[in-house]
Design a protein around this motif. Sequence first.
Motif, PDB file in Angstrom:
ATOM      1  N   TYR A 265       0.803  -1.221   0.000  1.00 36.83           N
ATOM      2  CA  TYR A 265       0.000   0.000   0.000  1.00 36.83           C
ATOM      3  C   TYR A 265       0.840   1.277   0.000  1.00 36.83           C
ATOM      4  N   ALA A 266       2.136   1.167   0.236  1.00 35.11           N
ATOM      5  CA  ALA A 266       2.980   2.361   0.324  1.00 35.11           C
ATOM      6  C   ALA A 266       2.945   3.214  -0.952  1.00 35.11           C
ATOM      7  N   PRO A 267       3.071   2.632  -2.158  1.00 35.74           N
ATOM      8  CA  PRO A 267       3.013   3.477  -3.364  1.00 35.74           C
ATOM      9  C   PRO A 267       1.664   4.161  -3.535  1.00 35.74           C
ATOM     10  N   LEU A 268       0.581   3.474  -3.181  1.00 32.17           N
ATOM     11  CA  LEU A 268      -0.755   4.073  -3.282  1.00 32.17           C
ATOM     12  C   LEU A 268      -0.881   5.258  -2.328  1.00 32.17           C
ATOM     13  N   ILE A 269      -0.420   5.087  -1.104  1.00 31.32           N
ATOM     14  CA  ILE A 269      -0.505   6.162  -0.111  1.00 31.32           C
ATOM     15  C   ILE A 269       0.298   7.374  -0.563  1.00 31.32           C
ATOM     16  N   GLU A 270       1.498   7.141  -1.079  1.00 35.56           N
ATOM     17  CA  GLU A 270       2.331   8.248  -1.562  1.00 35.56           C
ATOM     18  C   GLU A 270       1.635   8.968  -2.725  1.00 35.56           C
ATOM     19  N   PHE A 271       1.019   8.210  -3.616  1.00 40.49           N
ATOM     20  CA  PHE A 271       0.330   8.792  -4.769  1.00 40.49           C
ATOM     21  C   PHE A 271      -0.855   9.642  -4.322  1.00 40.49           C
ATOM     22  N   LEU A 272      -1.687   9.102  -3.433  1.00 41.98           N
ATOM     23  CA  LEU A 272      -2.856   9.847  -2.978  1.00 41.98           C
ATOM     24  C   LEU A 272      -2.467  11.063  -2.145  1.00 41.98           C
ATOM     25  N   ASP A 273      -1.373  10.966  -1.414  1.00 39.38           N
ATOM     26  CA  ASP A 273      -0.871  12.118  -0.667  1.00 39.38           C
ATOM     27  C   ASP A 273      -0.525  13.248  -1.634  1.00 39.38           C
ATOM     28  N   ASP A 280      -0.741  23.592  -6.196  1.00 35.56           N
ATOM     29  CA  ASP A 280      -1.033  23.613  -7.627  1.00 35.56           C
ATOM     30  C   ASP A 280       0.251  23.616  -8.451  1.00 35.56           C
ATOM     31  N   GLU A 281       1.239  24.353  -7.974  1.00 38.30           N
ATOM     32  CA  GLU A 281       2.516  24.409  -8.690  1.00 38.30           C
ATOM     33  C   GLU A 281       3.204  23.052  -8.666  1.00 38.30           C
ATOM     34  N   GLU A 282       3.219  22.405  -7.503  1.00 40.72           N
ATOM     35  CA  GLU A 282       3.813  21.068  -7.404  1.00 40.72           C
ATOM     36  C   GLU A 282       3.058  20.075  -8.275  1.00 40.72           C
ATOM     37  N   PHE A 283       1.722  20.161  -8.260  1.00 43.19           N
ATOM     38  CA  PHE A 283       0.910  19.244  -9.061  1.00 43.19           C
ATOM     39  C   PHE A 283       1.261  19.382 -10.537  1.00 43.19           C
ATOM     40  N   ALA A 284       1.363  20.596 -11.010  1.00 45.83           N
ATOM     41  CA  ALA A 284       1.651  20.829 -12.425  1.00 45.83           C
ATOM     42  C   ALA A 284       3.052  20.348 -12.799  1.00 45.83           C
ATOM     43  N   GLU A 285       4.022  20.568 -11.909  1.00 44.98           N
ATOM     44  CA  GLU A 285       5.408  20.256 -12.239  1.00 44.98           C
ATOM     45  C   GLU A 285       5.777  18.795 -11.985  1.00 44.98           C
ATOM     46  N   GLN A 286       5.111  18.148 -11.023  1.00 44.49           N
ATOM     47  CA  GLN A 286       5.580  16.832 -10.585  1.00 44.49           C
ATOM     48  C   GLN A 286       4.612  15.685 -10.842  1.00 44.49           C
ATOM     49  N   LEU A 287       3.416  15.960 -11.361  1.00 44.78           N
ATOM     50  CA  LEU A 287       2.462  14.861 -11.571  1.00 44.78           C
ATOM     51  C   LEU A 287       3.064  13.761 -12.442  1.00 44.78           C
ATOM     52  N   GLY A 288       3.868  14.156 -13.422  1.00 43.11           N
ATOM     53  CA  GLY A 288       4.508  13.174 -14.289  1.00 43.11           C
ATOM     54  C   GLY A 288       5.474  12.249 -13.588  1.00 43.11           C
ATOM     55  N   ASP A 289       5.837  12.575 -12.335  1.00 42.31           N
ATOM     56  CA  ASP A 289       6.684  11.682 -11.536  1.00 42.31           C
ATOM     57  C   ASP A 289       5.864  10.606 -10.822  1.00 42.31           C
ATOM     58  N   TYR A 290       4.543  10.763 -10.835  1.00 43.28           N
ATOM     59  CA  TYR A 290       3.667   9.832 -10.121  1.00 43.28           C
ATOM     60  C   TYR A 290       2.689   9.099 -11.042  1.00 43.28           C
ATOM     61  N   LEU A 291       2.358   9.715 -12.166  1.00 40.59           N
ATOM     62  CA  LEU A 291       1.290   9.218 -13.029  1.00 40.59           C
ATOM     63  C   LEU A 291       1.734   9.250 -14.482  1.00 40.59           C
ATOM     64  N   ASP A 292       1.338   8.229 -15.248  1.00 41.26           N
ATOM     65  CA  ASP A 292       1.528   8.265 -16.699  1.00 41.26           C
ATOM     66  C   ASP A 292       0.514   9.252 -17.251  1.00 41.26           C
ATOM     67  N   VAL A 293       0.951  10.491 -17.439  1.00 40.50           N
ATOM     68  CA  VAL A 293       0.051  11.588 -17.782  1.00 40.50           C
ATOM     69  C   VAL A 293      -0.600  11.379 -19.142  1.00 40.50           C
ATOM     70  N   ASP A 294       0.167  10.956 -20.140  1.00 37.47           N
ATOM     71  CA  ASP A 294      -0.399  10.749 -21.475  1.00 37.47           C
ATOM     72  C   ASP A 294      -1.461   9.653 -21.444  1.00 37.47           C
ATOM     73  N   ALA A 295      -1.192   8.582 -20.722  1.00 39.95           N
ATOM     74  CA  ALA A 295      -2.162   7.488 -20.627  1.00 39.95           C
ATOM     75  C   ALA A 295      -3.432   7.955 -19.933  1.00 39.95           C
ATOM     76  N   PHE A 296      -3.284   8.815 -18.915  1.00 44.78           N
ATOM     77  CA  PHE A 296      -4.462   9.303 -18.204  1.00 44.78           C
ATOM     78  C   PHE A 296      -5.289  10.234 -19.083  1.00 44.78           C
ATOM     79  N   ALA A 297      -4.636  11.073 -19.884  1.00 41.75           N
ATOM     80  CA  ALA A 297      -5.380  11.935 -20.812  1.00 41.75           C
ATOM     81  C   ALA A 297      -6.174  11.078 -21.800  1.00 41.75           C
ATOM     82  N   ARG A 298      -5.567   9.993 -22.286  1.00 40.67           N
ATOM     83  CA  ARG A 298      -6.295   9.090 -23.199  1.00 40.67           C
ATOM     84  C   ARG A 298      -7.443   8.401 -22.482  1.00 40.67           C
ATOM     85  N   TYR A 299      -7.220   8.013 -21.232  1.00 41.78           N
ATOM     86  CA  TYR A 299      -8.287   7.371 -20.460  1.00 41.78           C
ATOM     87  C   TYR A 299      -9.499   8.286 -20.339  1.00 41.78           C
ATOM     88  N   LEU A 300      -9.275   9.544 -19.933  1.00 45.99           N
ATOM     89  CA  LEU A 300     -10.381  10.479 -19.791  1.00 45.99           C
ATOM     90  C   LEU A 300     -11.081  10.707 -21.125  1.00 45.99           C
TER      91      LEU A 300
END
Length: 503
Positions: A265-273, A280-300
């Motif tokens: 559960y450690a990776p999930l907890i870190e991700f949700l944290d 907002d600045e951290e989210f914009a700059e670092q989301l790509g360190d936690y999530l496959d951003v391109d895959a998520f855009a395709r998912y949506l």
Amino acid sequence: MTNPAHDPAPLPRRARTRRLRSTAAGAGALALAASLTACTASAEAGENGDGFFDTSTVHSISVEYDEADYQEMLDTFAETGDKDWIEATVTIDGEEYDDVGLRLKGNSSLRGLGGENTDTAPQPDEGDGTVSADDPAGLPWLIRLDKYVDGQEHDGRADYVVRGNNSETSLNEAVALKVLELSDVQAEQASYARFSVNGSDEQLRLVLDLPDDDLWNEDNYPDEGITYKADSAGDWTYRGTDAADYVDAFEAEYDSTGGTDDEAYAPLIEFLDFVNNSTDEEFAEQLGDYLDVDAFARYLAAQDLVANQDDIDGPGNNAYLHYDVATGLMTVVAWDQNLSYGGLGGGGSFGGGPMGEAGARPEGGPGDAEAGEGMEPPEGMEPPDGVELPENLDGADGTTQGGAGRGGGMGGGMGGGDNALVTRFLADDDFAAAYESATQELTASVYESGDTQEYLDDLAAMLTDEASDLVDADTIASEAEDLSAQLTGSEDQQTDSASAATE
């Protein structure tokens, strides 16, 4: 959760979570030998393109179980809402498997059976709301071949889900899954089957594989990783650092790392944290360190293309998350598409096709019509206490539920809640632009190319040829025509689809 102190040697996730029950040595050996023989034949069939998920034909599944076990399972569900396993013999395309695990599958789809978990806030049914204990062949089921016999599988899968749907053909879910495949979005495979229980009349059912299955994960994610299932009653909030606080929101269904539950559960907890607590600045700059951003855009984007009102931020919270150890990235896995295209309900309750820039439908694209058409909430529908429907739910100004141009009922209406990942992703200009770009690109490659229409035509023709004794040809043609109208908005295409179904 497993107590590591009582588990000195880490076991594979399958052994820890499924708690395979041992059988008598002789019977178990015979069953395993039969299973290995069947699996060899199944693998050869799959290599020849004739495996279970070959959609060019209707397959067959028959189930046999003790009626007393079935009644006890129903009684338990009615009293507690628990879905207990029973043992069954299952025959898939002529291959018989003994000591198979069988249980009910679904939540709102089972409300007709009673049970404590059915007294919930209003939400869309997974099925048509008419399930009956007197018609077990019409119930949603989970078949687990390796529940009691380790290693038992068919065509490289141990888990098969017999789906519920509010249409007679389930074409909406079958086509939606094809759209996800064409969109390079991780999801399940599906095929049609003649399904019977204890010698009952056969019914036409759509059958899927399942991301709970180790074999599904090994095929789709050969590298080390963990797959989490989002619980329908859970959410994506940060709950602190204790893994025990997340088990009612996410279940680690697959873990090839061999670690403890806390480690899983450690990776999930870190991700949700990060998703919930970053600036907002951290989210914009670092989301790509936690999530496959391109895959998520395709998912949506793909969920909007199929007008699914019950995905990651819908009332059912339907999704899996997969964590890749090598990259450190999460990927959202699509799950539960049977409300796609409005469940073949005439364009979708809160959508009916892909959404382009600022929520407007691409000209000439699927469901070419005013954005507000067919988007009123069901008559008499009242949201649960504390949940307000968006002001622009009816789409009169060109927006859709969920905002930011998202279609398909996104954003937590009808009992769903805002999903922090979706909300923050679409609130960021760059991520929103990636989502809009994916929507436009997929609209062209998936719909305007004609690939989805061709797949629908092939399915309709196949069902008419092989299953019109189960669902009459007129119904197949009608549901194919309804779906075609949502794919293209073209009367000529609708006519072509209907003709294909009746030829």
